[in-house]
Design an enzyme around this catalytic site. Structure first.
Site, short mmCIF file in Angstrom:
data_model
loop_
_atom_site.label_atom_id
_atom_site.label_comp_id
_atom_site.label_asym_id
_atom_site.label_seq_id
_atom_site.Cartn_x
_atom_site.Cartn_y
_atom_site.Cartn_z
N ASP A 4 4.06 -6.34 3.99
CA ASP A 4 4.38 -5.39 4.21
C ASP A 4 4.00 -5.88 5.81
O ASP A 4 3.54 -5.49 6.95
CB ASP A 4 2.76 -5.27 4.55
CG ASP A 4 1.94 -3.56 4.78
OD1 ASP A 4 2.79 -3.80 6.02
OD2 ASP A 4 0.98 -3.50 5.53
N ASP B 39 -0.28 4.54 0.62
CA ASP B 39 -0.74 5.08 2.31
C ASP B 39 0.33 5.13 3.60
O ASP B 39 0.99 4.14 3.49
CB ASP B 39 -2.02 5.61 1.78
CG ASP B 39 -2.61 4.37 3.01
OD1 ASP B 39 -2.33 3.31 2.47
OD2 ASP B 39 -3.93 4.08 3.97
N GLU C 196 -4.54 1.83 2.71
CA GLU C 196 -4.64 1.04 3.60
C GLU C 196 -4.76 1.06 5.09
O GLU C 196 -5.46 0.42 5.50
CB GLU C 196 -3.86 0.31 3.07
CG GLU C 196 -4.25 -1.93 4.23
CD GLU C 196 -2.37 -1.22 5.41
OE1 GLU C 196 -2.93 -2.74 5.91
OE2 GLU C 196 -2.52 -0.54 5.29
N GLU C 197 -4.43 2.12 5.64
CA GLU C 197 -4.66 2.80 7.06
C GLU C 197 -5.67 3.11 7.31
O GLU C 197 -5.65 3.38 8.15
CB GLU C 197 -3.70 3.71 6.64
CG GLU C 197 -1.85 3.35 6.53
CD GLU C 197 -1.28 2.39 7.65
OE1 GLU C 197 -2.00 2.20 8.57
OE2 GLU C 197 0.32 1.75 7.68
N ASP D 253 5.92 1.50 6.29
CA ASP D 253 4.89 1.51 6.60
C ASP D 253 4.61 1.96 5.38
O ASP D 253 3.47 3.24 6.04
CB ASP D 253 4.48 0.82 7.86
CG ASP D 253 2.34 0.14 8.37
OD1 ASP D 253 2.48 0.01 6.81
OD2 ASP D 253 2.02 0.71 8.57
N HIS E 75 3.91 3.89 12.00
CA HIS E 75 2.57 5.08 12.71
C HIS E 75 3.90 6.17 14.20
O HIS E 75 2.47 6.57 14.12
CB HIS E 75 1.46 4.51 13.69
CG HIS E 75 0.87 3.73 12.83
ND1 HIS E 75 -0.82 3.00 12.59
CD2 HIS E 75 0.89 3.06 11.85
CE1 HIS E 75 -1.03 1.81 11.91
NE2 HIS E 75 0.00 1.97 10.31
N HIS F 241 1.32 -1.16 -0.03
CA HIS F 241 -0.06 0.07 -0.29
C HIS F 241 0.57 1.27 -0.10
O HIS F 241 1.92 1.20 0.59
CB HIS F 241 -1.10 0.34 0.82
CG HIS F 241 -0.36 0.15 2.13
ND1 HIS F 241 0.27 1.04 3.22
CD2 HIS F 241 -0.27 -0.91 3.32
CE1 HIS F 241 0.27 0.93 4.33
NE2 HIS F 241 0.14 -0.28 4.64
#
Length: 418
Positions: A206, A88, A183-184, A149, A389, A86
Site C-alpha cells: 500500500d 475500499d 482501511e480508509e 490506493d 484521495h 485494502h
C-alpha cells in the site's frame, strides 16, 4: 538469484483496470461493518478469481474479509507470510464510475483529464513523474479518484499469486492473502480473526514510490467535539440564543495557523486536522484526526486542542461541550524494531531485483499499523500509487509490475533463509 518473468506474462494491469471500475468507497459515518455493502462487490470478484486459480481455501467472511492460501511448495519449514491490501477507496473523493485511462509512453507532457480539463497532472507538481519517462501512466478521467490506493496493491497481490502458482520452480512457504475493507476509515482490521489468518509475518502492499518500504507510521487518534448551544426562535433570540455553529467557527478559527496542520507540516511533524463538521444552531459535531510519530506528542496535541476548546467555550456562558478521543492506530515501528528481519528481507528483495530500496516513515497509516500490534509484524511495501484521495491520482504500469516481482521475491527469500 533473480526471478525470470517475461513482461508479457504480467496481468496486473488488466486486474487493476477491472478493479478500479468497481465502486468500493467506504463511509466514516456508517455504523455497519463493512461501512458500505458495495465493498463486497469487489470482494466477491476477488474470491471468484482466487477460486479460479485453484486456491481451494479462498473464502469471504461475514465482515467482508477475503482470505486465501497459496500452499507451500518446499520441504523446508518456512514462516507463514501474509500479503495484505485494502479494497475500499477514500471517502474524500468519489469512486463512482471511475474511467481509467492509460497514457502510453509518458514523456513528461501535461496529462489533461478529459472529463474535467481543469484537472491537469503536471510533472512540476508531481515530482515522481520525472522517473516515469517511457512508462505507461494510468489516471482517472477527471471527475473521480482512480483507486490506485489500494487497488494497485490488490492487483499486485492477485498477479503475484497467479504467477507463483504458474512457476512452481519459485520455492516458497505458505502464503496467506488478505484483502480488507474499511482501511480508509480506520477500521480495516477491526473484526479480523487473527487465528484464522494464522500468519507469522506480513507485508501490506500500500505504498507509493517505486522501491519504498516503510517500517514506521504515524500514531493516530480521532477526536470528536460535540458543542451544545441553545436554540430559540430568531425573532425572540436576544440574550437567549447560543449559536453552536458560531462557536464551532470560533473554535476552528482558533486552531494554530502556522503549525500543527497538514498544510504547514512535513517529515516528522504531527498535526491537528479538522476533517468534518455537522450540525445546527443547537448542536454541532466536529471531527478531528490527530497524528504524530511520537505517542507522547500525540497526547500533547490532544491536550492543546482541548485547551483551545475550553477557552472558546468559556466565552459563551451556558454553552457546553463533549471531548471524545478514540484510538485509531499506533506507530508500527514500536513493534517492528523487535523484528528487524521482516524489513531486512523486504530490502533484500528490492536489491535483488535491481530496485533502489527507500526505507522511510510514512505520514499516514496502513492496516499494517494495527496488524503489527495484533501480533503480525507488518511493514509496508510500494504499490506505485501516487496522489491518493484525489482526482489527480495516478499509477505506473511498470511500477505495479515491479511490485508483483517484489512480492514474489520476498516469498522466495523467506524460503531460502528458512
Amino acid at each position: 538469484m533473480s526471478i525470470q518473468i517475461n513482461t508479457q506474462e504480467f496481468e496486473v494491469t488488466e486486474h487493476f483496470l477491472q478493479y478500479v471500475q468497481i465502486d468500493t468507497q467506504s463511509d466514516p459515518y456508517s455504523e455497519s461493518f463493512p461501512s458500505t455493502e458495495k465493498q463486497k462487490d469487489l470482494a466477491n470478484l476477488l474470491l471468484k478469481q482466487l477460486l479460479e486459480l485453484g486456491i481451494k481455501d479462498a473464502h469471504l467472511d461475514e465482515h467482508g474479509y477475503v482470505f486465501a492460501t497459496i500452499p507451500s511448495n518446499t520441504d523446508k519449514k518456512v514462516p507463514t507470510i501474509c500479503f495484505c491490501a485494502h479494497m475500499d477507496t477514500s471517502p474524500d473523493c468519489s469512486g463512482f464510475n471511475v474511467k481509467p485511462i492509460i497514457h502510453k509512453n509518458y514523456q513528461g507532457e501535461d496529462l489533461i483529464l478529459p472529463d474535467d480539463p481543469k484537472q491537469i497532472i503536471k510533472e512540476s507538481e508531481h515530482p515522481d513523474l520525472t522517473k516515469q519517462h517511457g512508462n505507461d501512466i494510468i489516471t482517472a478521467s477527471g471527475t473521480t479518484l482512480l483507486g490506485a490506493d489500494n487497488k494497485a496493491g490488490v492487483a499486485a497481490i492477485m498477479d503475484a499469486a497467479r504467477l507463483l502458482l504458474k512457476h512452481p520452480e519459485i520455492k516458497h512457504g505458505d502464503i496467506r492473502i488478505l484483502f480488507t475493507p474499511d482501511e480508509e476509515v480506520g477500521r480495516g482490521v477491526e473484526k479480523l480473526d487473527m487465528k484464522k489468518l494464522a500468519a507469522d509475518f506480513g507485508y501490506t502492499v500500500d505504498g507509493e514510490t517505486l522501491g519504498s518500504i516503510e517500517n514506521e507510521t504515524f500514531s493516530a487518534d480521532e477526536v470528536i467535539i460535540r458543542i451544545q448551544g441553545i436554540s430559540i426562535h430568531p425573532g425572540f433570540a436576544k440574550g437567549k440564543m447560543l449559536n453552536a455553529l458560531k462557536v464551532a467557527g470560533k473554535l476552528l478559527d482558533s486552531l494554530p495557523k502556522d503549525r500543527l496542520s497538514p498544510e504547514t507540516t512535513s517529515e516528522r511533524e504531527g498535526f491537528i486536522h479538522p476533517v468534518a463538521i455537522q450540525g445546527t444552531v443547537e448542536e454541532v459535531t466536529l471531527h478531528f484526526i490527530i497524528r504524530d510519530f511520537n505517542d507522547d506528542k500525540l497526547k500533547d496535541h490532544e491536550a492543546e486542542l482541548k485547551n483551545i476548546t475550553e477557552t472558546v467555550i468559556a466565552a459563551y456562558p451556558g454553552c457546553t461541550y463533549e471531548f471524545i478521543v478514540h484510538e485509531q492506530y499506533r506507530n508500527m515501528k514500536n513493534v517492528l524494531k523487535d523484528f528487524p528481519k521482516v524489513t531486512e528481507i523486504g530490502i533484500e528483495a528490492l536489491e535483488r531485483l535491481g530496485i533502489n530500496p527507500i526505507l522511510r516513515s510514512i505520514r499516514g497509516g496502513t492496516d499494517g499499523s494495527r496488524l503489527s500490534f495484533m501480533g503480525l509484524p507488518c511493514p509496508n511495501i510500494f504499490a506505485g500509487e501516487h496522489a491518493f484521495h484525489g482526482k489527480q491520482e495516478w499509477v505506473s504500469v511498470q511500477d505495479m509490475q515491479k511490485a508483483v516481482l517484489t512480492i514474489m521475491m520476498i516469498a522466495k527469500i523467506w524460503e531460502e533463509k528458512a
